[in-house]
Design a protein around this motif. Structure first.
Motif, short mmCIF file in Angstrom:
data_model
loop_
_atom_site.label_atom_id
_atom_site.label_comp_id
_atom_site.label_asym_id
_atom_site.label_seq_id
_atom_site.Cartn_x
_atom_site.Cartn_y
_atom_site.Cartn_z
N LEU A 243 0.83 -1.21 0.00
CA LEU A 243 0.00 0.00 0.00
C LEU A 243 0.86 1.26 0.00
O LEU A 243 0.57 2.22 -0.72
N ASP A 244 1.93 1.26 0.80
CA ASP A 244 2.86 2.40 0.79
C ASP A 244 3.45 2.61 -0.61
O ASP A 244 3.54 3.74 -1.08
N HIS B 261 -0.74 4.60 -1.05
CA HIS B 261 -1.92 4.52 -0.19
C HIS B 261 -1.57 3.97 1.19
O HIS B 261 -2.24 3.08 1.71
N ARG C 128 -3.19 6.40 6.74
CA ARG C 128 -3.19 7.78 7.24
C ARG C 128 -4.42 7.98 8.12
O ARG C 128 -5.51 8.24 7.60
N THR D 38 -8.96 8.38 4.51
CA THR D 38 -9.63 7.15 4.10
C THR D 38 -8.57 6.09 3.89
O THR D 38 -7.41 6.40 3.62
N GLY D 39 -8.98 4.85 3.99
CA GLY D 39 -8.02 3.76 3.78
C GLY D 39 -8.66 2.42 4.06
O GLY D 39 -9.85 2.33 4.35
N TRP E 64 -12.41 -0.20 1.80
CA TRP E 64 -11.95 1.19 1.94
C TRP E 64 -12.99 1.95 2.73
O TRP E 64 -14.18 1.88 2.44
N PRO F 36 -10.13 4.50 -4.06
CA PRO F 36 -9.59 5.68 -4.75
C PRO F 36 -9.43 5.40 -6.25
O PRO F 36 -9.07 4.28 -6.65
N LEU G 212 -6.07 3.95 -7.39
CA LEU G 212 -5.89 2.55 -7.01
C LEU G 212 -6.72 1.65 -7.92
O LEU G 212 -6.25 0.61 -8.39
#
Length: 139
Positions: free
Chosen positions: A43-44, A48, A51, A55-56, A115, A127, A130
């Protein structure tokens, strides 16, 4: 061989002595920790990272099937494969191998990420960037 999906990444984890259990193989809880590590690194790498306040992803479901025991020392290679792409979720499949032995499957697992807006706790669409990255792999 366990079913494979389009590979979207691969990471390695160096097994530590303390990751073993009393029987002398990788403790079952560490498979999930390794999956967490490779997922967060991936993800990094795609922009993404987690955070808080934004959102995540959150885990909706996860599982692991153990095929062979892993013992120290080992460099574990773990795939990230796209199993399913939804509106606000993604399901990843993972395969565990030992570096240098791509033909021996040690374990495989799945994780479904949803998400969410961390403030409201409500699901939101993935997103756009993504989705654009993953959509070509979704067949």
């Amino acid at each position: 061989m366990e079913k494979r999906y389009p590979e979207i990444g691969r990471r390695t984890v160096q097994m530590r002595w303390g990751d073993m259990d009393a029987i002398g193989h990788l403790n079952n809880t560490y498979y999930f920790r390794y999956l967490e590590q490779v997922r967060v690194e991936w993800l990094d790498s795609v922009g993404h990272g987690i955070r808080p306040g934004a959102t995540g992803p959150v885990i909706a479901a996860t599982s692991c099937t153990f095929r062979r025991q892993l013992s120290y020392p080992a460099t574990v290679e773990i795939t990230l494969e796209l199993e399913r792409l939804g509106k606000s979720s993604v399901t990843l499949r993972h395969h565990f191998f030992v570096a240098g032995d791509p033909d021996t499957l040690y374990a495989y697992g799945d994780v479904t990420l949803v998400w969410v807006d961390y403030q409201s706790g409500q699901a939101v669409p993935l997103p756009d960037d993504l989705r654009a990255l993953l959509a070509p792999q979704a067949a």
